[in-house]
Design a protein around this motif. Structure first.
Motif, PDB file in Angstrom:
ATOM      1  N   GLU A  96       0.840  -1.209   0.000  1.00 41.89           N
ATOM      2  CA  GLU A  96       0.000   0.000   0.000  1.00 41.89           C
ATOM      3  C   GLU A  96       0.872   1.255   0.000  1.00 41.89           C
ATOM      4  O   GLU A  96       0.562   2.237  -0.689  1.00 41.89           O
ATOM      5  N   ALA A  97       1.956   1.237   0.754  1.00 42.31           N
ATOM      6  CA  ALA A  97       2.866   2.389   0.774  1.00 42.31           C
ATOM      7  C   ALA A  97       3.443   2.625  -0.615  1.00 42.31           C
ATOM      8  O   ALA A  97       3.576   3.775  -1.066  1.00 42.31           O
ATOM      9  N   ALA A  98       3.772   1.534  -1.316  1.00 41.60           N
ATOM     10  CA  ALA A  98       4.307   1.666  -2.675  1.00 41.60           C
ATOM     11  C   ALA A  98       3.253   2.267  -3.605  1.00 41.60           C
ATOM     12  O   ALA A  98       3.562   3.131  -4.437  1.00 41.60           O
ATOM     13  N   ALA A  99       2.009   1.818  -3.442  1.00 44.38           N
ATOM     14  CA  ALA A  99       0.927   2.338  -4.292  1.00 44.38           C
ATOM     15  C   ALA A  99       0.643   3.807  -3.976  1.00 44.38           C
ATOM     16  O   ALA A  99       0.291   4.583  -4.872  1.00 44.38           O
ATOM     17  N   ASP A 100       0.811   4.181  -2.714  1.00 51.54           N
ATOM     18  CA  ASP A 100       0.491   5.550  -2.284  1.00 51.54           C
ATOM     19  C   ASP A 100       1.633   6.533  -2.528  1.00 51.54           C
ATOM     20  O   ASP A 100       1.418   7.750  -2.502  1.00 51.54           O
ATOM     21  N   CYS A 101       2.840   6.049  -2.746  1.00 47.52           N
ATOM     22  CA  CYS A 101       3.978   6.952  -2.926  1.00 47.52           C
ATOM     23  C   CYS A 101       3.754   7.844  -4.149  1.00 47.52           C
ATOM     24  O   CYS A 101       3.511   7.333  -5.251  1.00 47.52           O
ATOM     25  N   PRO A 102       3.808   9.158  -3.976  1.00 46.18           N
ATOM     26  CA  PRO A 102       3.478  10.064  -5.080  1.00 46.18           C
ATOM     27  C   PRO A 102       4.438   9.978  -6.265  1.00 46.18           C
ATOM     28  O   PRO A 102       4.077  10.374  -7.374  1.00 46.18           O
ATOM     29  N   THR A 103       5.641   9.473  -6.051  1.00 44.27           N
ATOM     30  CA  THR A 103       6.597   9.405  -7.164  1.00 44.27           C
ATOM     31  C   THR A 103       6.969   7.961  -7.540  1.00 44.27           C
ATOM     32  O   THR A 103       7.921   7.747  -8.290  1.00 44.27           O
ATOM     33  N   GLU A 104       6.233   7.000  -6.985  1.00 44.64           N
ATOM     34  CA  GLU A 104       6.496   5.575  -7.270  1.00 44.64           C
ATOM     35  C   GLU A 104       7.954   5.205  -6.991  1.00 44.64           C
ATOM     36  O   GLU A 104       8.589   4.478  -7.753  1.00 44.64           O
ATOM     37  N   ALA A 105       8.465   5.733  -5.887  1.00 43.70           N
ATOM     38  CA  ALA A 105       9.876   5.506  -5.542  1.00 43.70           C
ATOM     39  C   ALA A 105      10.101   4.193  -4.796  1.00 43.70           C
ATOM     40  O   ALA A 105      11.243   3.758  -4.660  1.00 43.70           O
ATOM     41  N   ILE A 106       9.014   3.589  -4.309  1.00 44.00           N
ATOM     42  CA  ILE A 106       9.169   2.360  -3.513  1.00 44.00           C
ATOM     43  C   ILE A 106       9.076   1.157  -4.427  1.00 44.00           C
ATOM     44  O   ILE A 106       8.072   0.934  -5.089  1.00 44.00           O
ATOM     45  N   MET A 107      10.175   0.420  -4.489  1.00 45.39           N
ATOM     46  CA  MET A 107      10.272  -0.746  -5.370  1.00 45.39           C
ATOM     47  C   MET A 107      10.107  -2.009  -4.541  1.00 45.39           C
ATOM     48  O   MET A 107      10.889  -2.244  -3.612  1.00 45.39           O
ATOM     49  N   VAL A 108       9.124  -2.806  -4.865  1.00 47.56           N
ATOM     50  CA  VAL A 108       8.953  -4.083  -4.177  1.00 47.56           C
ATOM     51  C   VAL A 108       9.209  -5.212  -5.164  1.00 47.56           C
ATOM     52  O   VAL A 108       8.957  -5.097  -6.356  1.00 47.56           O
ATOM     53  N   GLU A 109       9.760  -6.269  -4.635  1.00 45.08           N
ATOM     54  CA  GLU A 109      10.081  -7.443  -5.450  1.00 45.08           C
ATOM     55  C   GLU A 109       9.496  -8.647  -4.728  1.00 45.08           C
ATOM     56  O   GLU A 109       9.936  -8.960  -3.609  1.00 45.08           O
ATOM     57  N   GLU A 110       8.492  -9.252  -5.321  1.00 42.60           N
ATOM     58  CA  GLU A 110       7.783 -10.362  -4.659  1.00 42.60           C
ATOM     59  C   GLU A 110       8.626 -11.627  -4.659  1.00 42.60           C
ATOM     60  O   GLU A 110       9.403 -11.837  -5.557  1.00 42.60           O
TER      61      GLU A 110
END
Ligand code: SF4
Length: 63
Positions: A49-63
């Motif tokens: 959710e934090a990644a989706a909410d980040c205004p600049t899409e700076a959070i990279m998640v790798e499943e």
């Protein structure tokens, strides 16, 4: 699940740190950094959710 913050994209709004302080913190450069490499299972949804909410899409998640 892995997480990191792209330091070129983070604008230091603080949203992810407010929402998931167990995973994100202020780094030496004044931007957000991930405190952990691997996200604990119980925090994975919050990090997505934090990644989706980040205004600049700076959070990279790798499943
Ligand atoms: Fe940086 Fe995004 Fe976190 Fe805001 S939500 S501090 S832009 S990584």
């Amino acid at each position: 699940m892995k997480v990191r913050v792209d330091q070129e994209l983070c604008i230091a709004c603080g949203l992810c740190i407010d929402n998931v302080p167990e995973v994100f913190e202020w780094g030496a450069e004044g931007t957000s950094v991930a405190k952990v490499d691997m996200v604990p299972g119980e925090l994975e949804q919050a990090v997505r959710e934090a990644a989706a909410d980040c205004p600049t899409e700076a959070i990279m998640v790798e499943e």
